[in-house]
Enzyme design. Structure first.
Site, PDB file in Angstrom:
ATOM      1  CG  ASN A  10      -1.715   1.279   1.362  1.00 35.77           C
ATOM      2  OD1 ASN A  10      -2.056   1.970   0.304  1.00 35.77           O
ATOM      3  ND2 ASN A  10      -2.522   1.211   2.466  1.00 35.77           N
ATOM      4  CE  LYS A  12      -0.018   3.305   4.763  1.00 39.38           C
ATOM      5  NZ  LYS A  12      -0.106   3.081   6.304  1.00 39.38           N
ATOM      6  CG  HIS A  94      -5.739   1.731   5.119  1.00 37.80           C
ATOM      7  ND1 HIS A  94      -5.345   2.787   5.719  1.00 37.80           N
ATOM      8  CD2 HIS A  94      -4.807   0.910   5.109  1.00 37.80           C
ATOM      9  CE1 HIS A  94      -4.249   2.410   6.251  1.00 37.80           C
ATOM     10  NE2 HIS A  94      -3.638   1.323   5.806  1.00 37.80           N
ATOM     11  CD  GLU A  96      -3.055   5.305   6.579  1.00 39.60           C
ATOM     12  OE1 GLU A  96      -2.942   5.440   5.319  1.00 39.60           O
ATOM     13  OE2 GLU A  96      -1.863   4.654   7.123  1.00 39.60           O
ATOM     14  CD  GLU A 165      -3.273  -2.639   7.051  1.00 44.23           C
ATOM     15  OE1 GLU A 165      -2.247  -2.669   6.567  1.00 44.23           O
ATOM     16  OE2 GLU A 165      -3.995  -1.509   6.787  1.00 44.23           O
ATOM     17  N   GLY A 171       2.621   2.407  10.510  1.00 43.98           N
ATOM     18  CA  GLY A 171       3.544   3.519  10.746  1.00 43.98           C
ATOM     19  C   GLY A 171       4.236   3.881  11.788  1.00 43.98           C
ATOM     20  CB  SER A 211       5.626  -1.655  11.806  1.00 39.34           C
ATOM     21  OG  SER A 211       5.063  -0.340  12.122  1.00 39.34           O
TER      22      SER A 211
HETATM   23  O1  LIG Z   1      -1.254   0.670   6.762  1.00 33.16           O
HETATM   24  C1  LIG Z   1      -0.626   0.136   6.203  1.00 33.16           C
HETATM   25  C2  LIG Z   1      -0.719  -0.948   5.153  1.00 33.16           C
HETATM   26  O2  LIG Z   1      -2.048  -0.615   4.795  1.00 33.16           O
HETATM   27  C3  LIG Z   1       0.923  -0.433   7.087  1.00 33.16           C
HETATM   28  O3  LIG Z   1       1.582   0.639   7.065  1.00 33.16           O
HETATM   29  P1  LIG Z   1       3.210   0.504   7.577  1.00 33.16           P
HETATM   30  O4  LIG Z   1       3.681  -0.745   6.744  1.00 33.16           O
HETATM   31  O5  LIG Z   1       3.866   1.659   6.951  1.00 33.16           O
HETATM   32  O6  LIG Z   1       3.006   0.333   9.109  1.00 33.16           O
END
Ligand SMILES: O=C(CO)COP(=O)(O)O
Length: 248
Positions: A10, A12, A94, A96, A165, A171, A211
């Site tokens: 992803n 983002k 997601h 976010e 997740e 992150g 992560s």
């Molecule tokens: O949100 C994520 C994947 O959709 C995970 O992000 P990170 O791997 O940067 O923690």
């Protein structure tokens, strides 16, 4: 039949054409484990570009889409449009999207239903916040989020991948331990057995996200109910190849 390992990247809201070329070249160089399904989640504006340069063995996903085919929805894109430019996957729900853009379970479900009806495959994301985990509500939250999806998915589970997740691991560099992740994946599978069907529970692939790096991927991948990863930051880096190959 065993569940095929599935690794999503992803991106983002990251990448420009230069970086995208580098990422794609790195994936082409691989070598990638042929037994792993790879899906890269790309910012909408680069979907057609990435689709045009990536080998067919790597699927391309949108990171969001709207819940109807067309109309007066300024700024949105529909599953029909994604299909039209050769995109077959979308990431929905997601954390976010849920936290920054206020998407509730019900809206996520509507999007999932329409995406599936339109012939897209869906990576549907669920996961608890730190506050919810500390309050002992992890299962309650994850089951609630999944319950909202049941009628949206209906009999189309073959076109769905679930991504667990935990928000506190996204992150932050704080990966869930393999035990923590396995525990949630396993209880989610049990819940699905009762609330969807034993066949669905057995067949659905559950990715872990939060992560994930080349350094922790192997240990997580060894857990029996972890069927892949949804990778954020590390999917922009060369180590994404090692994460894809984590079960080798
Ligand atoms: O949100 C994520 C994947 O959709 C995970 O992000 P990170 O791997 O940067 O923690």
């Amino acid at each position: 039949m065993g569940r095929k390992f599935v690794v999503g990247g992803n991106w983002k809201m990251n990448g420009d054409k230069n970086q995208i070329n580098e990422i794609v070249n790195n994936l082409k160089k691989g070598p990638l484990d042929e037994n792993v399904e790879v899906i890269i989640g790309v910012p909408a504006i680069y979907l057609a570009y990435v689709k045009s340069i990536v080998p067919d063995s790597i699927a391309v996903a949108a990171q969001n889409c709207w819940k109807v085919p067309k109309g007066a929805f300024t700024g949105e894109i529909s599953p029909a449009m994604l299909k039209d430019v050769g995109i077959n996957w979308v990431i929905l729900g997601h954390s976010e999207r849920r936290s920054i853009f206020g998407e509730k379970d019900e809206l996520v479900a509507e999007k999932v239903a329409h995406a599936l009806e339109s012939g897209l495959k869906v990576i549907a994301c669920i996961g608890e916040t730190l506050e919810e985990r500390e309050a002992g509500k992890t299962e309650e939250v994850v089951f609630r989020q999944t319950k909202a999806l049941l009628s949206a998915i209906g009999d189309k589970w073959a076109n769905v991948v679930l991504a667990y997740e935990p928000v506190w691991a996204i992150g932050t560099g704080k990966t869930a331990s393999p035990q923590q992740a396995q525990e949630v994946h396993s209880s989610l599978r049990n819940w699905l057995s009762t609330n969807a069907s034993p066949d669905v529970a057995n067949a659905v692939r559950i990715q872990y996200g939060g992560s994930v790096t080349a350094a922790n991927a192997k240990e997580l991948a060894a857990c029996s109910d972890i069927d892949g990863f949804l990778v954020g930051g590390a999917s922009l880096k060369p180590e994404f190849v090692d994460i894809i190959n984590a079960t080798k």
